[in-house]
Motif scaffolding. Structure first.
Motif, PDB file in Angstrom:
ATOM      1  N   LEU A  48      -1.612 103.172  82.952  1.00  0.00           N
ATOM      2  CA  LEU A  48      -2.379 102.920  82.340  1.00  0.00           C
ATOM      3  C   LEU A  48      -2.629 103.596  80.856  1.00  0.00           C
ATOM      4  O   LEU A  48      -2.934 103.087  79.760  1.00  0.00           O
ATOM      5  CB  LEU A  48      -3.746 103.010  83.092  1.00  0.00           C
ATOM      6  CG  LEU A  48      -3.992 101.979  84.013  1.00  0.00           C
ATOM      7  CD1 LEU A  48      -5.235 102.296  85.073  1.00  0.00           C
ATOM      8  CD2 LEU A  48      -4.611 100.517  83.445  1.00  0.00           C
ATOM      9  N   LEU A  49      -2.174 104.952  81.099  1.00  0.00           N
ATOM     10  CA  LEU A  49      -2.371 105.779  79.915  1.00  0.00           C
ATOM     11  C   LEU A  49      -1.212 105.108  78.964  1.00  0.00           C
ATOM     12  O   LEU A  49      -1.435 105.212  77.786  1.00  0.00           O
ATOM     13  CB  LEU A  49      -2.109 107.168  80.198  1.00  0.00           C
ATOM     14  CG  LEU A  49      -3.275 107.900  80.897  1.00  0.00           C
ATOM     15  CD1 LEU A  49      -2.623 109.370  81.427  1.00  0.00           C
ATOM     16  CD2 LEU A  49      -4.291 108.097  80.096  1.00  0.00           C
ATOM     17  N   SER A  50       0.054 104.941  79.463  1.00  0.00           N
ATOM     18  CA  SER A  50       0.817 104.273  78.613  1.00  0.00           C
ATOM     19  C   SER A  50       0.445 103.103  77.759  1.00  0.00           C
ATOM     20  O   SER A  50       0.793 102.829  76.685  1.00  0.00           O
ATOM     21  CB  SER A  50       2.385 104.020  79.284  1.00  0.00           C
ATOM     22  OG  SER A  50       2.740 105.207  80.165  1.00  0.00           O
ATOM     23  N   LEU A  51      -0.007 102.222  78.651  1.00  0.00           N
ATOM     24  CA  LEU A  51      -0.565 101.038  77.882  1.00  0.00           C
ATOM     25  C   LEU A  51      -1.666 101.349  76.945  1.00  0.00           C
ATOM     26  O   LEU A  51      -1.476 100.609  75.719  1.00  0.00           O
ATOM     27  CB  LEU A  51      -1.277 100.068  79.108  1.00  0.00           C
ATOM     28  CG  LEU A  51      -0.362  99.505  79.901  1.00  0.00           C
ATOM     29  CD1 LEU A  51      -0.896  98.656  81.032  1.00  0.00           C
ATOM     30  CD2 LEU A  51       0.610  98.396  79.406  1.00  0.00           C
ATOM     31  N   GLY A  52      -2.459 102.422  77.004  1.00  0.00           N
ATOM     32  CA  GLY A  52      -3.497 102.561  75.985  1.00  0.00           C
ATOM     33  C   GLY A  52      -2.894 103.332  74.631  1.00  0.00           C
ATOM     34  O   GLY A  52      -3.279 102.668  73.651  1.00  0.00           O
ATOM     35  N   LEU A  53      -1.875 104.059  75.013  1.00  0.00           N
ATOM     36  CA  LEU A  53      -1.250 104.713  73.940  1.00  0.00           C
ATOM     37  C   LEU A  53      -0.401 103.536  72.990  1.00  0.00           C
ATOM     38  O   LEU A  53      -0.356 103.492  71.717  1.00  0.00           O
ATOM     39  CB  LEU A  53      -0.486 105.778  74.259  1.00  0.00           C
ATOM     40  CG  LEU A  53      -1.137 106.967  74.867  1.00  0.00           C
ATOM     41  CD1 LEU A  53      -0.353 107.774  75.607  1.00  0.00           C
ATOM     42  CD2 LEU A  53      -1.866 107.549  73.724  1.00  0.00           C
ATOM     43  N   LEU A  54       0.404 102.765  73.631  1.00  0.00           N
ATOM     44  CA  LEU A  54       1.383 101.703  73.363  1.00  0.00           C
ATOM     45  C   LEU A  54       0.463 100.804  72.223  1.00  0.00           C
ATOM     46  O   LEU A  54       0.690 100.303  71.218  1.00  0.00           O
ATOM     47  CB  LEU A  54       1.920 101.057  74.315  1.00  0.00           C
ATOM     48  CG  LEU A  54       3.251 101.521  74.765  1.00  0.00           C
ATOM     49  CD1 LEU A  54       3.713 100.725  76.063  1.00  0.00           C
ATOM     50  CD2 LEU A  54       4.332 101.540  73.687  1.00  0.00           C
ATOM     51  N   GLU A  55      -0.997 100.324  72.915  1.00  0.00           N
ATOM     52  CA  GLU A  55      -1.818  99.406  72.223  1.00  0.00           C
ATOM     53  C   GLU A  55      -2.141 100.292  70.964  1.00  0.00           C
ATOM     54  O   GLU A  55      -2.193  99.413  69.629  1.00  0.00           O
ATOM     55  CB  GLU A  55      -2.864  99.102  72.960  1.00  0.00           C
ATOM     56  CG  GLU A  55      -3.880  98.342  72.454  1.00  0.00           C
ATOM     57  CD  GLU A  55      -3.500  96.866  72.190  1.00  0.00           C
ATOM     58  OE1 GLU A  55      -3.571  96.063  71.393  1.00  0.00           O
ATOM     59  OE2 GLU A  55      -2.623  96.528  73.251  1.00  0.00           O
ATOM     60  N   GLU A  56      -2.837 101.294  71.126  1.00  0.00           N
ATOM     61  CA  GLU A  56      -3.193 102.171  69.857  1.00  0.00           C
ATOM     62  C   GLU A  56      -2.228 102.257  68.744  1.00  0.00           C
ATOM     63  O   GLU A  56      -2.143 102.188  67.448  1.00  0.00           O
ATOM     64  CB  GLU A  56      -3.611 103.426  70.133  1.00  0.00           C
ATOM     65  CG  GLU A  56      -4.434 104.347  69.207  1.00  0.00           C
ATOM     66  CD  GLU A  56      -5.166 105.272  69.586  1.00  0.00           C
ATOM     67  OE1 GLU A  56      -6.070 105.962  68.530  1.00  0.00           O
ATOM     68  OE2 GLU A  56      -5.546 105.428  70.547  1.00  0.00           O
ATOM     69  N   GLU A  78      -8.867 103.117  59.312  1.00  0.00           N
ATOM     70  CA  GLU A  78     -10.336 102.660  59.273  1.00  0.00           C
ATOM     71  C   GLU A  78     -10.711 101.167  59.787  1.00  0.00           C
ATOM     72  O   GLU A  78     -11.670 100.880  59.985  1.00  0.00           O
ATOM     73  CB  GLU A  78     -10.686 102.526  57.769  1.00  0.00           C
ATOM     74  CG  GLU A  78     -10.114 101.665  56.756  1.00  0.00           C
ATOM     75  CD  GLU A  78      -8.914 102.593  56.143  1.00  0.00           C
ATOM     76  OE1 GLU A  78      -8.502 101.760  55.071  1.00  0.00           O
ATOM     77  OE2 GLU A  78      -8.644 103.052  56.584  1.00  0.00           O
ATOM     78  N   GLU A  79      -9.340 100.494  59.936  1.00  0.00           N
ATOM     79  CA  GLU A  79      -9.595  98.951  60.542  1.00  0.00           C
ATOM     80  C   GLU A  79      -9.345  99.177  61.868  1.00  0.00           C
ATOM     81  O   GLU A  79      -9.625  98.143  62.529  1.00  0.00           O
ATOM     82  CB  GLU A  79      -8.767  98.005  59.844  1.00  0.00           C
ATOM     83  CG  GLU A  79      -9.113  98.020  58.411  1.00  0.00           C
ATOM     84  CD  GLU A  79      -8.142  96.794  57.823  1.00  0.00           C
ATOM     85  OE1 GLU A  79      -7.352  96.176  58.479  1.00  0.00           O
ATOM     86  OE2 GLU A  79      -8.048  96.761  56.504  1.00  0.00           O
ATOM     87  N   VAL A  80      -8.805 100.002  62.594  1.00  0.00           N
ATOM     88  CA  VAL A  80      -8.426 100.282  63.978  1.00  0.00           C
ATOM     89  C   VAL A  80      -9.504 100.826  64.807  1.00  0.00           C
ATOM     90  O   VAL A  80      -9.785 101.885  64.503  1.00  0.00           O
ATOM     91  CB  VAL A  80      -7.283 101.024  64.085  1.00  0.00           C
ATOM     92  CG1 VAL A  80      -6.779 101.207  65.806  1.00  0.00           C
ATOM     93  CG2 VAL A  80      -5.776 100.520  63.436  1.00  0.00           C
ATOM     94  N   THR A  81     -10.192  99.875  65.398  1.00  0.00           N
ATOM     95  CA  THR A  81     -11.338 100.314  66.497  1.00  0.00           C
ATOM     96  C   THR A  81     -10.889 100.932  67.679  1.00  0.00           C
ATOM     97  O   THR A  81     -11.901 101.540  68.413  1.00  0.00           O
ATOM     98  CB  THR A  81     -12.480  99.123  66.429  1.00  0.00           C
ATOM     99  OG1 THR A  81     -11.772  98.244  67.030  1.00  0.00           O
ATOM    100  CG2 THR A  81     -12.930  98.614  65.005  1.00  0.00           C
ATOM    101  N   PHE A  82      -9.685 100.530  68.155  1.00  0.00           N
ATOM    102  CA  PHE A  82      -9.393 100.939  69.395  1.00  0.00           C
ATOM    103  C   PHE A  82      -8.865 102.484  69.223  1.00  0.00           C
ATOM    104  O   PHE A  82      -7.944 103.086  68.549  1.00  0.00           O
ATOM    105  CB  PHE A  82      -7.972 100.365  69.806  1.00  0.00           C
ATOM    106  CG  PHE A  82      -7.525 100.565  71.240  1.00  0.00           C
ATOM    107  CD1 PHE A  82      -7.973 100.052  72.301  1.00  0.00           C
ATOM    108  CD2 PHE A  82      -6.622 101.261  71.467  1.00  0.00           C
ATOM    109  CE1 PHE A  82      -7.677 100.061  73.512  1.00  0.00           C
ATOM    110  CE2 PHE A  82      -5.960 101.544  72.504  1.00  0.00           C
ATOM    111  CZ  PHE A  82      -6.714 101.047  74.013  1.00  0.00           C
ATOM    112  N   ASP A  83      -9.870 103.347  69.919  1.00  0.00           N
ATOM    113  CA  ASP A  83      -9.693 104.746  69.839  1.00  0.00           C
ATOM    114  C   ASP A  83      -9.198 105.576  71.032  1.00  0.00           C
ATOM    115  O   ASP A  83     -10.018 106.231  71.643  1.00  0.00           O
ATOM    116  CB  ASP A  83     -10.924 105.454  69.232  1.00  0.00           C
ATOM    117  CG  ASP A  83     -12.215 104.884  70.182  1.00  0.00           C
ATOM    118  OD1 ASP A  83     -12.018 104.127  71.090  1.00  0.00           O
ATOM    119  OD2 ASP A  83     -13.083 105.661  69.962  1.00  0.00           O
TER     120      ASP A  83
END
Length: 1032
Positions: free
Chosen positions: A875-883, A893-898
């Motif tokens: 799940l951590l990998s998925l979150g980092l890949l997404e970001e 500034e357009e990326v709201t996924f933090d």
């Protein structure tokens, strides 16, 4: 006798040719005179002699009148004039048929071997089948083929118009119909009775599918006292023709034989054999009616004109009468006809109606008109499907023009609703406990007819077609409503269940409906207006089912500063069902078009319960419910059912995640998985069973969260095609091990045409390795496809997951690489599902991840496992890949996924608070997680990469701003530089002024303390100042 027949033949021929005579009366007079004499010896018939007499006395004169000349001469001329454009060869059971996979409209379109060998299709991709009997060759049917409808043998030809046929056919057809549906055992119609009635009867035994061959032989020996050979002869004839006279004599003796046969064949578990006593004349006329049917059948092959006239007469209804036409009468009587009569009837339909497309459609209209009655008769019958007139449905329901003109879908669905009420419980839900397998198999035939109808989608939608389809769809939803939540189960506590409930019937119906549900969704997707209306109807049906019995007060659940209000429900304590076709259909329609949604929690509730049930079964919480539940869960996730069960439940959760607040969504997940306490500060327990149960449930929940966020290879969820989906399935199968073609095919779902799509994509992802001396050829995955491997692929079983992980780690080790198996970058969610990723960086998710990592690091609690930590890392990998993907595509500034900021933030304000990064560093030192060390390192590198991407993005933004300002001109740039220097100078001045003020204050304080010293210093300073002034 034969001389008498020949003389009378000439007499009747002269009468028929005389226009003054009533043909029908003369024809029936001829039959009344000859038929009883010809078929008098039914117990020991001389078949060849009977046929010779029939030809001489009846058929030859009839043909002479019909053709206007010698039949042999006429037929020779007719054959020279051309051939039929349709083949129409009727297949026998076991006969080989061919279907072109490139050109056939659907898999039911087949060719006989002669037409196939003389067609263009022999050079295409084709399938060979073994016919079950009853079908016929579709050569010449333009609606059955996309290309090459005709073989070289059946190109168009000319034919002659037959004279007298309009005079002969009505009488012949009426006689056949009257005798086949004749119900009187002792009497004939008045027009066929010309001699004094004699006391001559037959005891006739009929075939059925309940009694075995040996049982019939035994019953005949005991009842009639006959030898084994005679009993075997009778039984063989009965099995072949459907009935047989087993005793001849006076009525009383035949009636006695009938009772004896019934008495000896009846027992506790079986009903008696079907036996009737028929008058010899009735038996003779019924037998000749079949012979006349065969003669007509042969006649149909001579000329299209014969077929058209025959069809017209059979379809003609009596003026002012509500009685059905001739062909409908025969269809309605079909289930009561014996096997031989059915065969003749079906062959006659094939050779006439199905050879003329215009009349095929008209016959189909009659078939649909009486469809309900025909299916009810078939379901009550005991003969095989191939012997029923309902088996002809495949020939009509696969014709697209018929579907567009008749309301077939509604007719079929209403039929299902009428034949299944006996399985409805008090809540109007299906319950198949104590069902009859034979009867349900016959019901499946009705369901299969629905598949035939839907196999060809319309290319043009009219208002009329749209309304008819919607009417049928709403009717179909009524069936799904009866299935929604059917056969609910409740967790058994304490004592093991005594008897496993029947579960096969419900799962079998789900299998039957799988492709039908997919086809309904494809039909809806063809027209936007239809899709919208269908979705609304389905949504209303789901809400009606979901709001029943929801009277309990809501409970409140708090976690991480977030609150969820929901009605109390526990899968482990309350009734739950694995059958949710309505909800899953709604999920499929939702994928086709993003629509506004309301009461999302209610739509997610039931699929979520189903997934929780699967988790609890895995945790062995339901082991007292027996094997039936384990079997249901197996099929729920099996390739045969998963498309319309498991997969759709995952999709419904993704719909919920896209529309609900992410924290609310996760709180609902935790509550339904009964894990609310597992993520709060609770007292440690020593109950090992409870700990194991919690651990399995947490693993199952994390797995579902991985699927909700990571499984995007579904058209509609992301911008992928069906080919992409199939390729991904094959890639993950071959990541387990190289596989044979057949093994891959069995592991892929089939569409409505029984195709998996394997051939279209296999060469893109795999290479074929030829077999060696022994063994078989296998496909091996191409190296460039290995990067697509996802360890938590949602169609893996636990065994496949372990085997694939082991195989891939072993491969990486052989390549001297680390053993980290991070997920591949997933495709972007479609706009309607873009909010799903929010659950990765929401507060509750961070709490879950930190809690589990903390437990693993502290080693003080048993509420964690290596598999659980592996899922957390995924799940951590998925979150980092997404970001990372979002930062690479858009400025910061357009990326709201933090996700990075949330993961690096402290979990609380406590002094010992840690963030995810800290926990990961500690995790590397945990001995039990040595196998995960490479994955942890990869994640730490990803954190660093995302951090640098954010910094780079910020610098790039500043640089981009400066560059854009420079283009405005040197003057503007200089002004800004001056302003900046002025601002800096002003800031420096203020800073100096502040320091000087501080120094002055210190000086004043010092002077007050040391006045004498200050005064002396002042005098000296005054002198120095005077000297300096003079020097100036």
């Amino acid at each position: 006798m034969y001389l008498f027949v020949c003389l009378s033949m000439g007499y009747f021929l002269l009468q028929w040719c005389d226009e003054r005579f009533d043909f029908q009366a003369t024809f029936l007079q001829c039959l009344a005179k000859h038929v009883p004499n010809i078929y008098s010896a039914e117990m020991d018939p001389l078949v060849e002699k009977q046929e010779e007499m029939v030809q001489a006395a009846i058929l030859y004169p009839l043909e002479c009148y019909l053709f206007g000349e010698d039949p042999d001469i006429f037929l020779e001329k007719l054959q020279q004039s051309g051939t039929s454009q349709l083949c129409g060869k009727v297949f026998k059971g076991g006969e080989t048929t061919y279907s072109c996979r490139d050109c056939a409209v659907d898999p039911t379109c087949v060719l006989c071997i002669d037409c196939f060998q003389n067609s263009i299709h022999k050079n295409h991709r084709y399938k060979m089948h073994s016919s079950t009997g009853g079908g016929f060759c579709d050569c010449g049917d333009t609606e059955a083929w996309k290309a090459g409808p005709l073989c070289t043998k059946h190109e168009p030809g000319a034919s002659k118009i037959m004279e007298h046929s309009r005079r002969v056919f009505p009488s012949v057809i009426k006689y056949i119909v009257d005798m086949l549906i004749w119900e009187e055992d002792k009497e004939l119609p008045v027009e066929l009775t010309i001699r004094e009635k004699v006391d001559s009867y037959y005891c006739v035994l009929f075939n059925d599918e309940h009694h075995s061959y040996d049982h019939v032989i035994y019953s005949l020996q005991r009842a009639l006292g006959c030898e084994l050979g005679e009993a075997q002869l009778h039984t063989t004839a009965i099995d072949k023709e459907g009935r047989r006279a087993v005793k001849a004599g006076h009525y009383a003796s035949c009636q006695e034989a009938k009772e004896e046969i019934k008495r000896h064949s009846e027992n506790v578990s079986q009903r008696p054999l079907h036996v009737e006593v028929l008058h010899a004349d009735v038996m003779a006329h019924q037998k000749f009616a079949l012979r006349l049917g065969s003669w007509l059948n042969k006649l149909m092959s001579y000329s299209s004109d014969f077929r058209q006239i025959f069809c017209q007469i059979c379809l003609k209804e009596e003026a002012g009468s509500e009685k059905p036409c001739f062909i409908s009468k025969l269809m309605l009587w079909d289930a009561r006809l014996h096997k031989g009569a059915r065969k003749v009837l079906h062959e006659l339909i094939f050779s006439s109606f199905f050879m003329e497309m215009e009349y095929k459609k008209l016959f189909a209209v009659e078939f649909v008109k009486y469809y309900k009655a025909l299916q009810k008769e078939y379901i009550s019958d005991d003969h095989d499907r191939v012997l029923s007139v309902t088996a002809l449905s495949v020939q009509m329901f696969t014709v697209p023009t018929l579907v567009c003109t008749q309301n077939v879908i509604t007719t079929i669905t209403e039929t299902l609703l009428e034949v299944l009420p006996e399985y409805l419980d008090k809540n109007d839900k299906f319950n198949f406990q104590g069902y009859s397998q034979d009867k349900l198999n016959r019901v499946y035939a009705v369901i299969y007819d629905l598949r035939y109808v839907l196999v060809s989608k319309p290319t043009v939608w009219t208002d009329r077609l749209r309304e008819r389809f919607l009417e049928g769809f709403v009717s179909f939803l009524r069936i799904l409503t009866c299935m929604q939540g059917m056969e609910e189960i409740k967790r058994q506590i304490g004592q093991h269940i005594e008897v496993d409930p029947d579960w096969e019937a419900a799962i079998a119906i789900q299998m039957q409906l799988k492709n039908i549900l997919l086809m309904f969704q494809e039909w809806c997707a063809c027209d936007e207006e239809l899709l919208l209306r269908s979705y609304r109807e389905c949504h209303k049906a789901v809400m009606r089912c979901s709001t029943n019995g929801r009277s309990r007060e809501k409970t409140v659940f708090h976690l991480c500063g977030h609150t969820l209000e929901s009605r109390p429900y526990r899968v482990s304590a309350d009734p739950v069902s694995i059958h949710l076709p309505l909800s899953r259909t709604l999920a499929g329609l939702k994928l086709l078009k993003p629509l506004e949604e309301f009461q999302v929690e209610l739509l997610v509730e039931y699929p979520l319960r189903c997934l929780v049930l699967v988790a609890q079964v895995a945790a062995e919480m339901w082991r007292r419910n027996g094997l039936s539940l384990i079997s249901q869960v197996f099929y729920y996730q099996d390739v045969k059912c998963r498309e319309e069960m498991y997969d759709k439940d995952i999709i419904m959760l993704q719909i919920g995640a896209s529309l609900m607040d992410p924290n609310q969504f996760l709180l609902l997940i935790l509550q339904r998985y009964e894990l609310a306490d597992a993520f709060k500060k609770i007292k440690p327990t020593k109950d090992q069973d409870l700990i194991k149960q919690y651990n399995v449930l947490i693993e199952e929940m994390l797995q579902i969260l991985i699927y909700v966020v990571g499984e995007r290879y579904v058209p509609g969820i992301s911008n992928v095609t069906k080919e992409d989906v199939i390729m991904r399935e094959i890639i993950h199968l071959l990541c387990i091990e190289p596989m044979a073609h057949s093994a891959i095919t069995k592991s892929l779902p089939e569409n409505e045409n029984n195709e998996t799509g394997l051939e279209n994509v296999i060469d893109k992802v795999a290479t074929f390795k030829k077999p060696g001396v022994s063994g078989h050829g296998v496909y091996e995955l191409k190296d460039e496809c290995l990067k697509e491997f996802n360890m938590f692929f949602y169609h893996y079983t636990k065994t496949q997951h372990s085997k694939a992980e082991h195989t891939q780690k072993k491969r990486r080790k052989q390549e001297n690489r680390d053993e980290a198996l991070p997920p591949p970058p997933p495709p972007d969610f479609s706009p309607a599902f873009s909010n799903v990723v929010r659950i990765l960086n929401c507060d509750v998710m961070m709490h879950i991840l930190r809690t589990l990592l903390q437990r693993a690091v502290e080693l003080e609690t048993h509420l964690w496992t290596e598999a659980m930590i592996q899922m957390v890392l995924h799940l951590l990998s998925l979150g980092l890949l997404e970001e990372k993907q979002q930062l690479q595509k858009s400025p910061e500034e357009e990326v709201t996924f933090d996700f990075y900021h949330k993961a690096t933030r402290m979990g609380s304000s406590a002094l010992n608070a840690v963030n995810v990064l800290m926990l990961l560093e500690k995790l590397k030192r945990v001995p039990q997680l040595e196998a995960q060390k490479d994955t942890v390192n990869w994640i730490l590198q990803m954190f660093d990469m995302v951090k640098r991407l954010r910094e780079k993005s910020s610098l790039a933004t500043i640089g981009a701003t400066s560059s854009s300002e420079a283009t405005k001109g040197d003057e503007s740039s200089q002004d800004k530089e001056k302003a900046e220097r002025k601002r800096k100078a002003e800031a420096a001045r203020l800073h100096r002024q502040k320091i000087m003020a501080q120094m002055s204050a210190l000086q004043r304080n010092f002077i007050e303390t040391h006045k004498l010293l200050y005064e002396n210093t002042l005098e000296v300073q005054g002198k120095d100042d005077a000297i300096m002034e003079e020097e100036r």
